[in-house]
Design a protein around this motif. Structure first.
Motif, PDB file in Angstrom:
ATOM      1  N   ASP A  43       9.836   2.251 -10.641  1.00  0.00           N
ATOM      2  CA  ASP A  43       9.515   3.110  -9.495  1.00  0.00           C
ATOM      3  C   ASP A  43       9.649   2.317  -8.196  1.00  0.00           C
ATOM      4  O   ASP A  43       9.346   1.119  -8.145  1.00  0.00           O
ATOM      5  CB  ASP A  43       8.091   3.653  -9.600  1.00  0.00           C
ATOM      6  CG  ASP A  43       7.951   4.740 -10.656  1.00  0.00           C
ATOM      7  OD1 ASP A  43       8.974   5.119 -11.244  1.00  0.00           O
ATOM      8  OD2 ASP A  43       6.812   5.190 -10.889  1.00  0.00           O
ATOM      9  N   GLN A  44      10.077   3.022  -7.144  1.00  0.00           N
ATOM     10  CA  GLN A  44      10.171   2.408  -5.827  1.00  0.00           C
ATOM     11  C   GLN A  44       9.631   3.357  -4.767  1.00  0.00           C
ATOM     12  O   GLN A  44       9.748   4.579  -4.901  1.00  0.00           O
ATOM     13  CB  GLN A  44      11.618   2.032  -5.493  1.00  0.00           C
ATOM     14  CG  GLN A  44      12.176   0.891  -6.321  1.00  0.00           C
ATOM     15  CD  GLN A  44      13.522   0.423  -5.817  1.00  0.00           C
ATOM     16  OE1 GLN A  44      14.153   1.066  -4.979  1.00  0.00           O
ATOM     17  NE2 GLN A  44      13.975  -0.723  -6.317  1.00  0.00           N
ATOM     18  N   TYR A  45       9.037   2.761  -3.746  1.00  0.00           N
ATOM     19  CA  TYR A  45       8.483   3.535  -2.642  1.00  0.00           C
ATOM     20  C   TYR A  45       8.930   2.890  -1.329  1.00  0.00           C
ATOM     21  O   TYR A  45       8.874   1.664  -1.183  1.00  0.00           O
ATOM     22  CB  TYR A  45       6.951   3.567  -2.704  1.00  0.00           C
ATOM     23  CG  TYR A  45       6.420   4.239  -3.946  1.00  0.00           C
ATOM     24  CD1 TYR A  45       6.066   5.585  -3.940  1.00  0.00           C
ATOM     25  CD2 TYR A  45       6.283   3.524  -5.140  1.00  0.00           C
ATOM     26  CE1 TYR A  45       5.594   6.206  -5.089  1.00  0.00           C
ATOM     27  CE2 TYR A  45       5.818   4.137  -6.294  1.00  0.00           C
ATOM     28  CZ  TYR A  45       5.473   5.478  -6.270  1.00  0.00           C
ATOM     29  OH  TYR A  45       5.014   6.085  -7.412  1.00  0.00           O
ATOM     30  N   LEU A  46       9.405   3.720  -0.409  1.00  0.00           N
ATOM     31  CA  LEU A  46       9.753   3.238   0.920  1.00  0.00           C
ATOM     32  C   LEU A  46       8.503   3.333   1.791  1.00  0.00           C
ATOM     33  O   LEU A  46       7.933   4.409   1.952  1.00  0.00           O
ATOM     34  CB  LEU A  46      10.874   4.082   1.528  1.00  0.00           C
ATOM     35  CG  LEU A  46      11.322   3.685   2.938  1.00  0.00           C
ATOM     36  CD1 LEU A  46      11.992   2.314   2.917  1.00  0.00           C
ATOM     37  CD2 LEU A  46      12.267   4.732   3.525  1.00  0.00           C
ATOM     38  N   ILE A  47       8.084   2.195   2.321  1.00  0.00           N
ATOM     39  CA  ILE A  47       6.911   2.143   3.188  1.00  0.00           C
ATOM     40  C   ILE A  47       7.399   1.994   4.625  1.00  0.00           C
ATOM     41  O   ILE A  47       8.047   1.014   4.972  1.00  0.00           O
ATOM     42  CB  ILE A  47       5.996   0.954   2.820  1.00  0.00           C
ATOM     43  CG1 ILE A  47       5.695   0.955   1.309  1.00  0.00           C
ATOM     44  CG2 ILE A  47       4.726   0.991   3.639  1.00  0.00           C
ATOM     45  CD1 ILE A  47       4.996   2.190   0.803  1.00  0.00           C
ATOM     46  N   THR A  75      -2.820  -5.022   1.758  1.00  0.00           N
ATOM     47  CA  THR A  75      -2.808  -5.173   3.214  1.00  0.00           C
ATOM     48  C   THR A  75      -1.873  -6.290   3.644  1.00  0.00           C
ATOM     49  O   THR A  75      -1.992  -7.427   3.173  1.00  0.00           O
ATOM     50  CB  THR A  75      -4.229  -5.454   3.730  1.00  0.00           C
ATOM     51  OG1 THR A  75      -5.084  -4.361   3.385  1.00  0.00           O
ATOM     52  CG2 THR A  75      -4.234  -5.644   5.238  1.00  0.00           C
ATOM     53  N   VAL A  76      -0.935  -5.973   4.531  1.00  0.00           N
ATOM     54  CA  VAL A  76      -0.007  -6.957   5.112  1.00  0.00           C
ATOM     55  C   VAL A  76       0.396  -6.484   6.497  1.00  0.00           C
ATOM     56  O   VAL A  76       0.334  -5.285   6.802  1.00  0.00           O
ATOM     57  CB  VAL A  76       1.284  -7.136   4.267  1.00  0.00           C
ATOM     58  CG1 VAL A  76       0.978  -7.696   2.890  1.00  0.00           C
ATOM     59  CG2 VAL A  76       2.059  -5.834   4.154  1.00  0.00           C
ATOM     60  N   ASP A  77       0.833  -7.397   7.343  1.00  0.00           N
ATOM     61  CA  ASP A  77       1.522  -7.093   8.607  1.00  0.00           C
ATOM     62  C   ASP A  77       0.881  -5.975   9.421  1.00  0.00           C
ATOM     63  O   ASP A  77       1.565  -5.145  10.032  1.00  0.00           O
ATOM     64  CB  ASP A  77       2.987  -6.726   8.322  1.00  0.00           C
ATOM     65  CG  ASP A  77       3.813  -7.917   7.853  1.00  0.00           C
ATOM     66  OD1 ASP A  77       3.269  -9.036   7.844  1.00  0.00           O
ATOM     67  OD2 ASP A  77       4.985  -7.725   7.498  1.00  0.00           O
ATOM     68  N   GLY A  78      -0.455  -5.913   9.416  1.00  0.00           N
ATOM     69  CA  GLY A  78      -1.145  -4.947  10.261  1.00  0.00           C
ATOM     70  C   GLY A  78      -1.329  -3.571   9.671  1.00  0.00           C
ATOM     71  O   GLY A  78      -1.766  -2.653  10.371  1.00  0.00           O
ATOM     72  N   PHE A  79      -0.994  -3.372   8.397  1.00  0.00           N
ATOM     73  CA  PHE A  79      -1.192  -2.065   7.765  1.00  0.00           C
ATOM     74  C   PHE A  79      -1.672  -2.251   6.334  1.00  0.00           C
ATOM     75  O   PHE A  79      -1.560  -3.326   5.745  1.00  0.00           O
ATOM     76  CB  PHE A  79       0.085  -1.224   7.801  1.00  0.00           C
ATOM     77  CG  PHE A  79       1.219  -1.779   6.968  1.00  0.00           C
ATOM     78  CD1 PHE A  79       1.383  -1.418   5.636  1.00  0.00           C
ATOM     79  CD2 PHE A  79       2.133  -2.667   7.520  1.00  0.00           C
ATOM     80  CE1 PHE A  79       2.422  -1.922   4.872  1.00  0.00           C
ATOM     81  CE2 PHE A  79       3.186  -3.170   6.768  1.00  0.00           C
ATOM     82  CZ  PHE A  79       3.325  -2.803   5.441  1.00  0.00           C
ATOM     83  N   THR A  80      -2.201  -1.165   5.764  1.00  0.00           N
ATOM     84  CA  THR A  80      -2.703  -1.181   4.390  1.00  0.00           C
ATOM     85  C   THR A  80      -2.084  -0.043   3.605  1.00  0.00           C
ATOM     86  O   THR A  80      -2.092   1.111   4.055  1.00  0.00           O
ATOM     87  CB  THR A  80      -4.237  -1.034   4.363  1.00  0.00           C
ATOM     88  OG1 THR A  80      -4.826  -2.170   5.004  1.00  0.00           O
ATOM     89  CG2 THR A  80      -4.750  -0.951   2.926  1.00  0.00           C
ATOM     90  N   ILE A  81      -1.522  -0.382   2.454  1.00  0.00           N
ATOM     91  CA  ILE A  81      -1.033   0.636   1.517  1.00  0.00           C
ATOM     92  C   ILE A  81      -2.187   0.989   0.589  1.00  0.00           C
ATOM     93  O   ILE A  81      -2.726   0.111  -0.112  1.00  0.00           O
ATOM     94  CB  ILE A  81       0.161   0.109   0.704  1.00  0.00           C
ATOM     95  CG1 ILE A  81       1.273  -0.379   1.635  1.00  0.00           C
ATOM     96  CG2 ILE A  81       0.668   1.188  -0.246  1.00  0.00           C
ATOM     97  CD1 ILE A  81       2.394  -1.097   0.907  1.00  0.00           C
ATOM     98  N   ASN A  82      -2.572   2.237   0.574  1.00  0.00           N
ATOM     99  CA  ASN A  82      -3.636   2.712  -0.307  1.00  0.00           C
ATOM    100  C   ASN A  82      -3.013   3.412  -1.509  1.00  0.00           C
ATOM    101  O   ASN A  82      -2.431   4.486  -1.374  1.00  0.00           O
ATOM    102  CB  ASN A  82      -4.554   3.681   0.439  1.00  0.00           C
ATOM    103  CG  ASN A  82      -5.088   3.092   1.738  1.00  0.00           C
ATOM    104  OD1 ASN A  82      -5.822   2.120   1.718  1.00  0.00           O
ATOM    105  ND2 ASN A  82      -4.701   3.675   2.860  1.00  0.00           N
ATOM    106  N   VAL A  83      -3.093   2.772  -2.677  1.00  0.00           N
ATOM    107  CA  VAL A  83      -2.624   3.395  -3.914  1.00  0.00           C
ATOM    108  C   VAL A  83      -3.813   4.176  -4.463  1.00  0.00           C
ATOM    109  O   VAL A  83      -4.733   3.612  -5.040  1.00  0.00           O
ATOM    110  CB  VAL A  83      -2.124   2.343  -4.915  1.00  0.00           C
ATOM    111  CG1 VAL A  83      -1.487   3.025  -6.121  1.00  0.00           C
ATOM    112  CG2 VAL A  83      -1.141   1.390  -4.251  1.00  0.00           C
ATOM    113  N   ASN A  84      -3.790   5.488  -4.251  1.00  0.00           N
ATOM    114  CA  ASN A  84      -4.996   6.289  -4.443  1.00  0.00           C
ATOM    115  C   ASN A  84      -5.180   6.815  -5.854  1.00  0.00           C
ATOM    116  O   ASN A  84      -6.284   6.779  -6.407  1.00  0.00           O
ATOM    117  CB  ASN A  84      -4.971   7.466  -3.458  1.00  0.00           C
ATOM    118  CG  ASN A  84      -4.957   6.997  -2.017  1.00  0.00           C
ATOM    119  OD1 ASN A  84      -5.716   6.112  -1.645  1.00  0.00           O
ATOM    120  ND2 ASN A  84      -4.090   7.577  -1.205  1.00  0.00           N
ATOM    121  N   SER A  85      -4.112   7.330  -6.447  1.00  0.00           N
ATOM    122  CA  SER A  85      -4.274   7.975  -7.753  1.00  0.00           C
ATOM    123  C   SER A  85      -2.905   8.160  -8.393  1.00  0.00           C
ATOM    124  O   SER A  85      -1.875   7.798  -7.816  1.00  0.00           O
ATOM    125  CB  SER A  85      -4.950   9.347  -7.587  1.00  0.00           C
ATOM    126  OG  SER A  85      -4.165  10.192  -6.759  1.00  0.00           O
TER     127      SER A  85
END
Length: 654
Positions: free
Chosen positions: A404-408, A387-397
């Motif tokens: 690896d890289q992910y654009l959020i 959780t940062v800057d008003g949002f949460t990244i949920n790493v689910n499965s």
């Protein structure tokens, strides 16, 4: 006698060549990138006249390089300014200005605040629908312009390949000329190099055999291979909506987007990143904040049918919206499934983020707008939240792999998703579900009761449709000068809590109670002369059709900070839009300044080159007259030599 003839003939031939050179210069005075020729004479030995030692092509490689660089820089800012200039009116024109549409919804809401009637409710609904449509219209236009950037990049790449092919052909002609200099080919080559500079930046060099090479800033050669390398467009592995620029050599393709920093290609990419993407993110953030704030407040109200309110706009955290905020890089080896949940729209930035996975499932989350690491650690198990800057990244499965890289992108698709979730104006929850009234009032009592706010309609107190569970009666007692009150279930007369001491100097905010009973609404009682036996009642609102208390609270949403400003303070919806429009305007003005500067530099570079290589018609006219006079004089020498020769022959015969 023969000496005079040789001198005359050599001079005649030399000045005929000089006349040819001057004529060629004059004929090509307006030919782009033609380099003037200069003829040089040397004396033949043993009094044998004059010889043309060479005809030089007057050129300064430093001046040409300066012109190339300035041409590339000018082309970048020309494209960037032109596109921003077309883009800016979307945000300040009265017919498209989102800020105007926001103000229109506020005006309609204020009419409800001042004069509650069904027509005003319908007007507010129509203004919300118009605002929603305009968000989608602007977002659609940004998407169309993003597609136009991709089409333009494809066109530019074709032009680059054509120019490289032409340069490769000139290389073959030059190297196949057996060492004979071909000024015409060199001029053509220079024109092609300058044309290529319009599209991208590069370094040009010529080897000892006269062969040209073009290389990028990483040293990659573009002309050394046969056939030359080919420029291609590539789908951006980090964001499939964008095209990158690659160089294909045989079976190998290398992404060179980051190496192209000037030229029209750089201008298009700059516009896509700093113009379109930045505006779309800001527009999306505004849409998220507006819909979230109004949805939240509407759910605290009661609609025209007496039901608790729902979302006015589509939920900002639908399953599809949460999934679309994460884009896995196409080169990833892992298979992790992630979603992004918006927690607090007032803390959102307009930036995208990059989630990078390291060894042993370590991660680094970087905010791309300022390249700041905002979170790091280890993803030790699934599911896990960051959780940062008003949002949460949920790493689910799934699985994670180093590299690896992910654009959020928390604001992704938000402007397009701003759609009404209700179809009937009566579903607007413009009243409050709770009313408070005086019950039994003893003589001389001055107690009053007021509902101050609704904070949560998901409590058990609102679990029964169109009822409070329970309705409440507040009973006051007084003994020994101490005034107290107790809370009772109005239906069963069961004590909920009390007695509670009443403080007449500050009034009584009833909830939460000292025992932390909180039904999800706030009620206060005031009065300094409340009597023993006074009662007050709290019940469900049965007159929702004429209640505008929640509408008044919605008006306050427009006047309070809802978005993170540039200085870290919260700003209103309209200020948030003005910040977006101002950012586009500032970038346009900056681009105009950079364009003007690059245009002046380019003009100076062209003037510098022309002073060295360009044709001066006045100078060539003087040369032409001088060479013509010399040519005529040389012809006269031959006439004299012929006359002398004829005289000698006549004497010999006599």
């Amino acid at each position: 006698m023969s000496d005079i003839m040789r001198i005359g003939i050599s001079a005649l031939m030399a000045y005929q060549s000089a006349l040819n050179v001057a004529s060629q210069n004059i004929a090509n005075a307006d030919t782009p990138y033609f380099s003037r020729r200069e003829i040089n004479f040397t004396e033949f030995p043993f009094d044998s006249g004059v010889n043309v030692s060479d005809v030089r092509r007057i050129v300064d490689e430093t001046a040409n390089r300066y012109a190339q660089i300035s041409n590339s820089d000018y082309s970048k800012w020309s494209v960037y300014l032109q596109q921003l200039g077309n883009f800016e009116p979307l945000f300040d024109d009265n017919t498209t200005n989102i800020g105007k549409f926001i103000t229109d919804t506020l005006g309609a809401l204020q009419q409800i605040e001042n004069n509650f009637n069904p027509n005003n409710r319908a007007l507010f609904m129509s203004k919300l629908a118009a605002l929603s449509q305009q968000f989608q219209n602007i977002n659609g236009e940004i998407n169309r312009q993003t597609q136009n950037v991709s089409l333009s990049l494809q066109t530019e790449v074709k032009q680059v390949n054509n120019l490289l092919g032409s340069l490769a052909e000139i290389n073959r002609e030059i190297t196949g000329s057996g060492g004979v200099e071909r000024p015409d080919l060199l001029d053509q080559r220079e024109a092609l190099v300058q044309e290529l500079a319009k599209y991208l930046n590069f370094t040009a060099s010529v080897d000892q055999n006269g062969k040209l090479d073009i290389s990028l800033s990483n040293g990659m050669s573009l002309l050394s291979s046969n056939p030359p390398v080919e420029f291609v467009t590539l789908t951006d592995p980090a964001n499939p909506t964008n095209l990158n620029i690659g160089v294909k050599n045989g079976t190998t393709t290398i992404d060179v987007t980051q190496l192209i920093t000037s030229g029209e290609i750089a201008g298009w990419i700059n516009y896509r990143t700093n113009g379109l993407a930045a505006a779309q993110a800001a527009l999306g953030r505004l849409a998220l904040a507006f819909s979230d704030k109004l949805n939240t407040q509407n759910k605290l109200g009661i609609d025209g049918n007496g039901n608790l309110g729902g979302n006015i706009f589509a939920n900002i955290n639908t399953a599809s919206a949460m999934a679309n905020r994460v884009i896995a890089n196409s080169n990833n080896a892992g298979s992790a499934s992630m979603t992004v949940n918006i927690d607090d729209t007032s803390q959102l930035t307009t930036s995208d983020y990059r989630l990078s996975i390291g060894a042993s499932n370590t991660y680094v989350l970087t905010r791309l707008s300022d390249n700041t690491v905002v979170s790091s650690g280890t993803i030790s198990s699934f599911p896990q939240a960051v959780t940062v800057d008003g949002f949460t990244i949920n790493v689910n499965s799934g699985t994670l792999s180093a590299g690896d890289q992910y654009l959020i992108s928390p604001t992704y698709g938000a402007a397009n998703n701003l759609a009404l979730a209700i179809t009937d104006p009566s579903q607007l929850a413009l009243g409050w579900p709770v009313t408070a009234s005086e019950g039994t009032k003893q003589p001389g009592s001055n107690g009053t009761i007021e509902v101050k706010d609704i904070t949560d309609t998901t409590t058990s107190d609102f679990s029964i449709p169109k009822q409070l569970n329970p309705p409440i009666e507040i009973r006051f007692t007084s003994s020994g000068g101490i005034v107290q009150y107790s809370l009772y279930n109005a239906t069963t007369s069961t004590l909920i809590e009390g007695p509670i001491t009443y403080d007449p100097t500050s009034g009584a905010n009833i909830f939460p109670t000292p025992a932390n009973y909180d039904p999800g609404y706030r009620v206060s009682i005031s009065g300094n002369n409340i009597q023993d036996g006074d009662t007050f009642n709290i019940a469900y609102n049965t007159n929702s059709a004429s209640d505008n208390r929640n509408a008044r609270t919605m008006v306050q949403l427009y006047q309070q900070g809802s978005l993170l400003g540039a200085d870290g303070r919260l700003i209103t919806f309209n200020q948030g839009y003005n910040l977006l429009a101002s950012d586009v305007s500032v970038k346009t003005n900056e681009a105009a300044a950079r364009y003007e500067t690059s245009a002046r530099v380019r003009e100076q570079a062209e003037e510098r080159r022309d002073r060295i290589s360009g044709v001066s018609l006045e100078e060539e006219a003087l040369n032409l007259a001088r060479y013509q006079t010399a040519y005529q004089a040389s012809a006269q020498v031959l006439e004299i030599a012929k006359s002398v020769f004829d005289t000698i022959i006549a004497i010999t015969r006599g």
